[in-house]
Every structure is written in structure tokens, then in C-alpha cells.
Write an enzyme that holds these catalytic residues in place. Structure first.
Site, PDB file in Angstrom:
ATOM      1  N   CYS A 111       4.844 -10.878  12.341  1.00  0.00           N
ATOM      2  CA  CYS A 111       5.881 -10.224  13.141  1.00  0.00           C
ATOM      3  C   CYS A 111       5.297  -9.585  14.405  1.00  0.00           C
ATOM      4  CB  CYS A 111       6.632  -9.203  12.308  1.00  0.00           C
ATOM      5  SG  CYS A 111       5.573  -7.919  11.643  1.00  0.00           S
TER       6      CYS A 111
ATOM      7  N   SER B 261       0.829  -1.217   0.000  1.00  0.00           N
ATOM      8  CA  SER B 261       0.000   0.000   0.000  1.00  0.00           C
ATOM      9  C   SER B 261       0.860   1.261   0.000  1.00  0.00           C
ATOM     10  CB  SER B 261      -0.926  -0.001   1.216  1.00  0.00           C
ATOM     11  OG  SER B 261      -0.150  -0.086   2.387  1.00  0.00           O
TER      12      SER B 261
HETATM   13  N1  SAH Z   1       8.019  -8.283   3.157  1.00  0.00           N
HETATM   14  C1  SAH Z   1       8.649  -7.016   3.404  1.00  0.00           C
HETATM   15  C2  SAH Z   1       8.251  -6.405   4.724  1.00  0.00           C
HETATM   16  C3  SAH Z   1       6.801  -6.135   4.874  1.00  0.00           C
HETATM   17  S1  SAH Z   1       6.426  -5.058   6.171  1.00  0.00           S
HETATM   18  C4  SAH Z   1      10.152  -7.188   3.391  1.00  0.00           C
HETATM   19  O1  SAH Z   1      10.621  -8.298   3.575  1.00  0.00           O
HETATM   20  O2  SAH Z   1      10.865  -6.195   3.207  1.00  0.00           O
HETATM   21  C5  SAH Z   1       4.769  -4.762   5.901  1.00  0.00           C
HETATM   22  C6  SAH Z   1       4.448  -3.969   4.659  1.00  0.00           C
HETATM   23  O3  SAH Z   1       3.027  -3.941   4.545  1.00  0.00           O
HETATM   24  C7  SAH Z   1       4.895  -2.522   4.644  1.00  0.00           C
HETATM   25  O4  SAH Z   1       5.651  -2.302   3.481  1.00  0.00           O
HETATM   26  C8  SAH Z   1       3.592  -1.695   4.568  1.00  0.00           C
HETATM   27  O5  SAH Z   1       3.711  -0.579   3.705  1.00  0.00           O
HETATM   28  C9  SAH Z   1       2.642  -2.695   3.982  1.00  0.00           C
HETATM   29  N2  SAH Z   1       1.204  -2.568   4.293  1.00  0.00           N
HETATM   30  C10 SAH Z   1       0.614  -2.231   5.449  1.00  0.00           C
HETATM   31  N3  SAH Z   1      -0.730  -2.359   5.357  1.00  0.00           N
HETATM   32  C11 SAH Z   1      -0.980  -2.800   4.102  1.00  0.00           C
HETATM   33  C12 SAH Z   1      -2.166  -3.150   3.381  1.00  0.00           C
HETATM   34  N4  SAH Z   1      -3.354  -3.075   3.961  1.00  0.00           N
HETATM   35  N5  SAH Z   1      -2.042  -3.575   2.119  1.00  0.00           N
HETATM   36  C13 SAH Z   1      -0.844  -3.645   1.506  1.00  0.00           C
HETATM   37  N6  SAH Z   1       0.310  -3.354   2.142  1.00  0.00           N
HETATM   38  C14 SAH Z   1       0.248  -2.930   3.411  1.00  0.00           C
END
Ligand code: SAH
Length: 418
Positions: free
Chosen positions: A361, A275
Site C-alpha cells: 500500500c 504486532s
Molecule cells: N490486512 C489488514 C491490514 C493490514 S495494515 C486488513 O485488511 O485489515 C498493516 C498491519 O500491520 C497493521 O495492523 C499493523 O499493526 C501491522 N504491523 C505493522 N508492523 C508490523 C510488524 N512488524 N509485524 C506484524 N504486524 C505489523
């Protein structure tokens, strides 16, 4: 001499007395004691190094005191500590030494993980030649401690820059004056780092900007899971909550090699969903850096998965790595509902032989809670899964056996049997 809080020997004098429940916490090898289990902390200045006593005055150890956090006491030694900056320096050197044998094939990893390295409230991450630190407790914020941290890091690691990332919410909780994230030392706050260089075509490269992005810039705790997931990724892959493309890029780069369960089937396409537009812009830059072409979709992953699932979209590999849904214990039920929904939708979309990499996490969601909720989703999806790997955070994020909070990251790699 003006008195400076939290470091000089005369400040070893302040003491706190714990209730029986507080004493039991420390005996259970947990370093935290909540304010409600402190029987007496009269007049102890914020951020002091304190002697910890039981109600009868028996000495239990030395701790960092917070005057405002619910966690009033964070034990730093079972013995006496005369010089906190010297102890911090020694523990930083020990943290660096601990990783020498454990961490390989990467120039980006965590050097100090707070309680996991016996330095409550200090986080230091290395991104190639740039170090990024976070200070999360009153005691670690004291000027002499900060000076010791900087000097030790410079001496031991000779970085080109040291950045401080400020978590405004934590500073508020700790009643510390507001600060901006900034370059603390040196000239560099951005660089390129490489992960998993031993196993996949020279590794995967990422841009790093110490003053942008989430956490300290990247999710270093997933480093070993990227490589693990990439071993099984094949066919059409979807990386949901992809941030700057950690899983997606590894699956794409590694797919040029082979897949452990599907040797003939490389990843034919990899799509990342997040997002956050800035995260996706960085993901695209990272793809270019690695010579890959990938698709990035800016969307709410919940909505997208719902839409894709109902329109009959299918994938061979899906990664779910959502943010911590349960920020507090009270959110637990809602968080479990969120995990259930995501996992159920992803499971329905997997083709036979498909791979699901599913992560949590949230430290309020235990490994067994998570296992249970994912198993529940499989039941509702009417599918049978094998647990190919049951994983946690990378080894540079040490988990303390008696401190469950340090083992927050869960990562299951599942394969659909039918
Ligand atoms: N997999 C990534 C880390 C993910 S952290 C890595 O290894 O680097 C969680 C992510 O979810 C963040 O980038 C945040 O921007 C995103 N996020 C939070 N809520 C969301 C939603 N409803 N839909 C899509 N992405 C979302």
C-alpha cells in the site's frame, strides 16, 4: 462582515502564478503543484480558494491553496468557483451517486476519496450507520466547508453518528490547530458492519469503533480483495499483518463454501499475525461475531516468518499485507528490501499448489516496482508462480488515470506451480 477564509466570493480574488513546470503539471491532468513550481503566491491567506494563472496571467482554473504543505496547489476546477461550500456539497452528492452502481453487498465503503472524488483533502467512509471523516487540507478545514460536509452527509445518508478522525501529523504539516478525534454529530460512534454479503454465507461481520484503531477504523480498500483471496484460500492459512482479521475472517468464513482452484480443499485452519494487541483483540471479537474459532499471534511478522521458514513450517495459503514501508521516496530502496524478504520467506513456506496473496500500500512503490520485487523473490525461492489475479483497491477508492498517487494499493494473487 468579518472575512472568513476560503469560501466567500471575494476570496476567489487571491491568485497564484505558476512556473512553466507548474503549468505543465496541470496540463498533464494532475491536480497538484508543488511550492517550487509556484512563481508568485504573494499574500495569499492559508486555505484560500485561489485563481490559478500562468506567468503571463492566463487563467488555468481554481485551486485550494496551502501555505505550508509542499503541495501548495490542489486544483479543484478547471473553471471558476464562486462558492466552495456549494461545490463541496455537489461533489459529495456526486460521490454518493458514483458508488450507487459500483458498490454492492456491503454497508461499509468509502464515500469520498479526496482527489479521486475531486475533493482534495476530504475522506469520508461509511461503516453501516456511522460515518467517519478525515480532513487533510487547510481549505477543507474552514468552518463553512465543514458545515457543508456535515449537512450534505446528514441529508443524503441519514447516519446515526458522524465521527471525525484526526491525523495529528497532517494537521501539523498543514499548520492547523491540534484537534481530538471525536463524535461530530449524532450519538453513535460504534456499530457492526457487513462486507461481501452477496457471496459468502451472508457476508463477514466486523465490529467498528470510530474512535479506535488505524486509518478510519478499517482497511476498506481491501474489501474486494478479501473476497477474491477467499476464493482461492485453502488448507492451512496464515494472514500476516492481519489487523482486525479482514483476510483471515473472509478465508475462514468462505472456506465453508469452496475454493476456486481447490474445490475439495477448504481452509482447515486460519492463523492471523499482527504486532498490535488491540488489533488482535478486535480480530478475536470479530471471529466470535462470525461464529469462527481462529488463532491470533501477537508478533513481529518479519521475525515470525523467519523463524517459521527456518523451522520448516508449511502453509497452503499466505497473505502478506504489511504497512506502507516507504513513507517517503527516500525510503524506497529499504522498502523494496522489506517486500523482497517477506515475499521470499512466504514463498519458501508454500506447499505445492499454494496461494500467495501479496499486497503493497506504499504509493512510492509503483505497480511495476512491486511486480519486479515479487518476481525477484520467486527467483530466489526457486519457484514458479502464476498470476491468478492482479488487483488494486476496491472501486469505491477511485484511481485517477493521470494521478498515480491515487492508485497506491497493489494486490497480487499468485499460485505456486512447482
Ligand atoms: N490486512 C489488514 C491490514 C493490514 S495494515 C486488513 O485488511 O485489515 C498493516 C498491519 O500491520 C497493521 O495492523 C499493523 O499493526 C501491522 N504491523 C505493522 N508492523 C508490523 C510488524 N512488524 N509485524 C506484524 N504486524 C505489523
Amino acid at each position: 462582515m468579518p472575512k472568513k477564509p476560503g469560501f466567500s466570493p471575494e476570496h476567489v480574488e487571491p491568485f497564484v502564478k505558476l512556473s512553466a513546470r507548474g503549468v505543465a503539471r496541470l496540463q498533464g491532468r494532475h491536480p497538484w503543484v508543488y511550492r517550487s513550481d509556484v512563481a508568485d503566491s504573494n499574500g495569499v491567506p492559508p486555505g484560500s480558494l485561489v485563481r490559478v494563472l500562468d506567468e503571463r496571467g492566463k487563467f488555468l482554473g481554481t485551486a485550494l491553496y496551502s501555505s505550508s504543505s509542499q503541495i501548495a496547489i490542489r486544483l479543484i476546477s478547471h473553471g471558476s468557483v464562486a462558492d466552495l461550500p456549494a461545490l463541496v456539497a455537489e461533489r459529495i452528492r456526486a460521490g454518493i451517486g458514483y458508488r450507487k452502481g459500483l458498490v454492492s453487498n456491503t454497508d461499509a465503503y468509502r464515500i469520498i476519496f479526496s482527489e479521486g472524488d475531486f475533493l482534495p483533502g476530504l475522506i469520508v467512509d461509511r461503516y453501516n450507520d456511522v460515518l467517519c471523516l478525515q480532513i487533510l487540507t487547510q481549505a477543507m478545514d474552514a468552518a463553512p466547508v465543514r458545515a457543508a460536509v456535515l449537512q450534505t452527509l446528514r441529508e443524503e445518508l441519514q447516519p446515526a453518528g458522524i465521527v471525525e478522525r484526526v491525523d495529528a501529523r497532517i494537521r501539523e504539516i498543514e499548520q492547523l490547530p491540534p484537534l481530538q478525534s471525536r463524535l461530530l454529530w449524532g450519538e453513535k460512534n460504534s456499530t457492526v458492519f457487513t462486507m461481501n454479503s452477496g457471496s459468502m454465507n451472508g457476508g463477514v461481520r466486523f465490529h467498528y469503533d470510530g474512535l479506535e484503531g488505524q486509518k478510519t477504523g478499517a482497511f476498506l480498500d481491501q474489501r474486494e480483495n478479501y473476497a477474491a483471496a477467499a476464493r482461492y484460500a485453502h488448507g492451512e492459512a496464515l494472514d500476516a499483518f492481519c489487523y482486525q482479521g479482514g483476510f483471515a475472517l473472509h478465508s475462514s468464513v468462505h472456506s465453508a463454501v469452496h475454493s476456486a482452484l481447490h474445490p475439495a480443499a477448504k481452509c482447515s485452519s486460519v492463523t492471523g499475525v499482527d504486532s498490535s494487541r488491540p488489533a488482535l483483540e478486535m480480530a478475536e471479537k470479530n471471529a466470535t461475531l462470525n461464529g469462527r474459532e481462529m488463532e491470533w499471534i501477537e508478533a513481529n511478522a518479519f521475525d515470525l516468518l523467519r523463524e517459521y521458514a527456518s523451522s520448516g513450517r508449511r502453509y497452503d495459503t499466505i497473505v502478506l499485507d504489511p504497512p506502507a514501508f516507504a513513507k517517503t521516496k527516500r525510503d524506497l530502496e529499504k522498502a523494496l528490501g522489506g517486500y523482497k524478504e517477506l515475499n521470499l520467506r512466504a514463498m519458501k513456506m508454500l506447499r505445492p499448489g499454494g496461494i500467495l496473496v501479496t499486497c503493497s500500500c506504499s504509493y512510492h512503490v509503483s505497480a511495476s516496482d512491486f511486480f519486479e520485487v515479487v518476481a525477484d523473490a520467486a527467483r530466489d525461492a526457486h519457484k514458479t508462480f502464476r498470476v491468478v489475479e492482479n488487483r488494486g483497491a476496491a472501486k469505491d477508492h477511485p484511481m485517477l488515470l493521470n494521478v498515480p498517487e491515487t492508485g497506491y494499493l497493489k494486490c497480487l494473487i499468485l499460485s505456486v506451480s512447482n
